[in-house]
Design an enzyme around this catalytic site. Structure first.
Site, PDB file in Angstrom:
ATOM      1  N   ASP A  60       0.856  -1.195   0.000  1.00  0.00           N
ATOM      2  CA  ASP A  60       0.000   0.000   0.000  1.00  0.00           C
ATOM      3  C   ASP A  60       0.889   1.242   0.000  1.00  0.00           C
ATOM      4  OD1 ASP A  60      -2.047   1.824   0.131  1.00  0.00           O
ATOM      5  OD2 ASP A  60      -2.484   1.500   2.264  1.00  0.00           O
ATOM      6  N   ASN A 102      -2.536   3.702  12.919  1.00  0.00           N
ATOM      7  CA  ASN A 102      -3.742   2.873  12.986  1.00  0.00           C
ATOM      8  C   ASN A 102      -3.446   1.382  12.820  1.00  0.00           C
ATOM      9  OD1 ASN A 102      -6.788   2.557  12.806  1.00  0.00           O
ATOM     10  ND2 ASN A 102      -6.153   1.654  10.860  1.00  0.00           N
ATOM     11  N   GLN A 168      -2.976  -5.137   6.393  1.00  0.00           N
ATOM     12  CA  GLN A 168      -2.752  -4.047   7.348  1.00  0.00           C
ATOM     13  C   GLN A 168      -3.574  -4.298   8.609  1.00  0.00           C
ATOM     14  OE1 GLN A 168      -3.966  -1.195   4.445  1.00  0.00           O
ATOM     15  NE2 GLN A 168      -1.964  -0.198   4.360  1.00  0.00           N
ATOM     16  N   ASP A 170      -4.990  -3.807  12.222  1.00  0.00           N
ATOM     17  CA  ASP A 170      -5.172  -2.644  13.096  1.00  0.00           C
ATOM     18  C   ASP A 170      -4.491  -2.862  14.443  1.00  0.00           C
ATOM     19  OD1 ASP A 170      -6.870  -1.694  11.059  1.00  0.00           O
ATOM     20  OD2 ASP A 170      -8.069  -0.620  12.552  1.00  0.00           O
ATOM     21  N   ARG A 198       1.923  14.035   9.769  1.00  0.00           N
ATOM     22  CA  ARG A 198       0.638  13.899   9.110  1.00  0.00           C
ATOM     23  C   ARG A 198       0.088  12.580   9.645  1.00  0.00           C
ATOM     24  NH1 ARG A 198      -1.870   9.821   5.875  1.00  0.00           N
ATOM     25  NH2 ARG A 198      -3.263  10.763   4.349  1.00  0.00           N
ATOM     26  N   ASP A 200      -2.153   9.555   9.864  1.00  0.00           N
ATOM     27  CA  ASP A 200      -2.959   8.772   8.930  1.00  0.00           C
ATOM     28  C   ASP A 200      -4.249   8.297   9.606  1.00  0.00           C
ATOM     29  OD1 ASP A 200      -3.051   7.405   6.326  1.00  0.00           O
ATOM     30  OD2 ASP A 200      -2.958   5.563   7.508  1.00  0.00           O
ATOM     31  N   GLU A 244      -5.340  13.431   8.788  1.00  0.00           N
ATOM     32  CA  GLU A 244      -6.184  12.942   7.701  1.00  0.00           C
ATOM     33  C   GLU A 244      -7.478  12.478   8.354  1.00  0.00           C
ATOM     34  OE1 GLU A 244      -6.865   9.516   4.427  1.00  0.00           O
ATOM     35  OE2 GLU A 244      -5.924   9.093   6.325  1.00  0.00           O
TER      36      GLU A 244
HETATM   37  C1  NOJ Z   1      -4.808   6.922   4.113  1.00  0.00           C
HETATM   38  C2  NOJ Z   1      -3.684   7.073   3.160  1.00  0.00           C
HETATM   39  O1  NOJ Z   1      -3.722   8.362   2.603  1.00  0.00           O
HETATM   40  C3  NOJ Z   1      -3.841   5.997   2.122  1.00  0.00           C
HETATM   41  O2  NOJ Z   1      -2.921   6.157   1.080  1.00  0.00           O
HETATM   42  C4  NOJ Z   1      -3.690   4.650   2.789  1.00  0.00           C
HETATM   43  O3  NOJ Z   1      -3.978   3.618   1.871  1.00  0.00           O
HETATM   44  C5  NOJ Z   1      -4.628   4.498   3.977  1.00  0.00           C
HETATM   45  N1  NOJ Z   1      -4.690   5.672   4.809  1.00  0.00           N
HETATM   46  C6  NOJ Z   1      -4.210   3.342   4.852  1.00  0.00           C
HETATM   47  O4  NOJ Z   1      -3.029   3.674   5.533  1.00  0.00           O
END
Ligand code: NOJ
Ligand code: CA
Length: 546
Positions: A60, A102, A168, A170, A198, A200, A244
């Site tokens: 990712d 996360n 991924q 948690d 930043r 996430d 975010e």
């Molecule tokens: C938000 C990120 O901007 C994105 O690119 C990512 O796939 C997800 N969070 C998971 O970390």
């Protein structure tokens, strides 16, 4: 002492992997980035945000971390990271880094230990269920490519929770050990000189989904963000948290905190989505609507304004009909869309390379209340590669010059981390930094002027913003007041010339600051102001005093 630098910053987001390759292996690296800081500086940015650069199996784009305390060896070493931050600071540029709190990659040693040994200290760092949870298909973030939020792990003989992809897992944020470890991670990078994070996926970070009721902290989950804020501020006064968080306006207070002591900044996803709706309609009404719904935020808090980022353009907050309009205008083909809600294209092709519309879109981003955040490559009008999967379409190598591999790497083309966009209207042969540098009227020099003007107008970052009525619905008229100064910024989203009248109490004359056309004359504030098709004007008020 508070340091509110982020209130008047210009943030430039970089993916190290695709920015500049210094050793010819086809992968961007810290050496390359350090080498190209002149571009970031010349653009007028004041802060660089790095998307994840940590060791990762890269399923990712690095948001699947296997070690929070290191640099992906493909991108360099910790030493290279420090050399880069040093060079950035030398130029007055701050650095913030992505913190993916996360979840971790399932390849992370913590998860590996957790799954293999039920008595491992890491077992409770993740969220497990012995029984198959109900509704495992509910709450997926990537519909179409993600099927469930729980996956059965044969090794652990239990289900683990993942809001994102199955690779991924948690983290269990209710676990004090996890919280303590995340503090160490933040402390580590702060000590290496970063000015913040930043953060996430904040709404997912602070939910206790899958954690048994009795194990959940008794406080309001948002208060965990207070803990994070306190920690980073104690370690480094200027440390900033940029979240975010794709939240609705009724959640704003609880994310910034009642007195602005929680998250410093939040990306304004609501405004972003309505901005694209407005652009698709040639009508500023959707922007005015969101701004009218936006609550006032504390003086220390700040919105982050953006056009595009490293993900899809998420339109999930629009109504179905509105999203349909935006899709029709900017991403009509199914291959341009992603996850049923978004568009996986860059800004320039979405606006069909129309110079006027692109420059206006940038002007809008710099003019909206908040701090602007740019995605690398958009400043020269780069395009996307729809043959790449999912969001990788917008993550192609930076186009530096009309040279092999767009000047990104001197390795062989076949080894590049991703192919460069070549041929056509957005190919590197036409769209590149070298062709636009120092060229009056180029996209890049327009963004430079906007950044310079925005930084010279702290009223936008700090002041009180009012949306003024005009006689044209296509026009967005913003008035900012701060410390006795007033700025007026007008955008005409329509494809026709308009004349607008705005009521400017206490203002006699207007001095032009920036405009899509040559404009040096003083304006009488009571005269109508004309705006070109897709035109914009930034003006500073001169009262009787001057
Ligand atoms: C938000 C990120 O901007 C994105 O690119 C990512 O796939 C997800 N969070 C998971 O970390
Ligand atoms: Ca390299």
């Amino acid at each position: 002492m508070l340091n509110l630098w982020y209130k008047n910053a210009v943030i430039y987001c970089v993916d190290v992997e695709t920015f500049m390759d210094s050793n010819g292996d086809g992968i961007g690296d810290f050496g390359g980035l350090a080498d190209r800081l002149d571009h970031v500086e010349a653009l007028g940015a004041t802060c660089i945000w790095l998307v994840p650069f940590y060791p990762t199996p890269n399923r990712d784009n690095g948001y699947d971390v296997t070690d929070f305390y290191a640099v992906d060896p493909r991108l360099g070493t910790l030493g290279d990271f420090v050399a880069f931050t040093h060079a950035a600071h030398d130029r007055g540029l701050r650095v913030i880094v992505d913190l993916v709190a996360n979840h971790t990659s399932i390849d992370h040693p913590w998860f590996q230990e957790a799954r293999q040994d039920p008595n491992s200290r890491y077992r409770d760092w993740y969220v497990w269920s012995k029984e198959k949870p109900e509704n495992i298909h509910e709450g997926v973030v990537f519909p179409g490519v993600q099927d469930a939020t729980w996956t059965y792990d044969e090794v652990a003989q239990a289900w683990y929770m993942h809001r994102f992809y199955p690779h991924q897992a948690d983290l269990n944020i209710a676990n004090p050990e996890v919280r303590a470890e995340l503090e160490k991670v933040m402390g580590f990078w702060l000590q290496l000189g970063v000015s913040g994070f930043r953060l996430d996926a904040v709404p997912f970070l602070i939910e206790y989904r899958g954690v048994p009721e009795e194990e959940r902290p008794k406080e309001d989950p948002h208060e965990y963000l207070d803990r994070m804020r306190d920690f980073v501020s104690w370690r480094r006064a200027e440390a900033m948290l940029l979240a975010e968080a794709n939240i609705t306006m009724d959640q704003v207070d609880e994310y910034f905190g009642p007195t602005g002591d929680r998250l410093h900044m939040i990306f304004n996803f609501m405004l972003n989505q309505h901005l694209f709706l407005a652009l698709s309609r040639n009508d500023a009404e959707p922007i005015r609507r969101v701004m009218a719904q936006t609550p006032a935020i504390p003086p220390k808090s700040q919105w982050a304004s953006f056009l595009r980022n490293h993900d899809e353009l998420d339109l999930g907050r629009l109504s179905d009909a509105e999203r349909g309009e935006a899709f029709a205008a900017f991403g009509p083909e199914p291959e341009m869309q992603a996850y049923e809600r978004g568009i996986r294209r860059r800004l320039a092709p979405m606006l069909e390379g129309d110079d006027r519309r692109l420059k206006q879109a940038f002007s809008l981003m710099f003019a909206l209340p908040g701090t602007p955040v740019l995605w690398y490559g958009d400043e020269i009008g780069m395009g996307e590669d729809l043959s790449l999967p999912e969001r990788n379409s917008v993550r192609t190598p930076m186009q530096w010059a009309d040279e092999p591999n767009a000047g990104f790497s001197n390795g062989s083309a076949g080894r590049l981390v991703r192919p460069v966009v070549s041929a056509g209207a957005f190919g590197y042969e036409r769209v590149n930094v070298a062709a636009q540098r120092d060229l009056d009227g180029s996209m890049m020099s327009t963004v430079q002027r906007l950044a310079r003007t925005r930084r010279a107008c702290p009223e936008v970052g700090w002041g009180r913003c009012q949306v003024l009525d005009t006689n044209e619905t296509s026009v967005l008229a913003l008035r900012y007041d701060w410390e006795g100064e007033t700025i007026l910024i007008l955008h005409n989203l329509a494809d026709r010339t308009v004349e607008v009248r705005v009521a400017l109490e206490g203002i006699e004359r207007l001095r032009p600051l920036l405009c899509d056309q040559d404009d040096r004359a003083m304006h009488d504030a009571s005269d109508p102001i004309s705006l070109n098709p897709y035109g914009y004007r930034w003006l500073r008020a001169q009262g009787e005093r001057r």
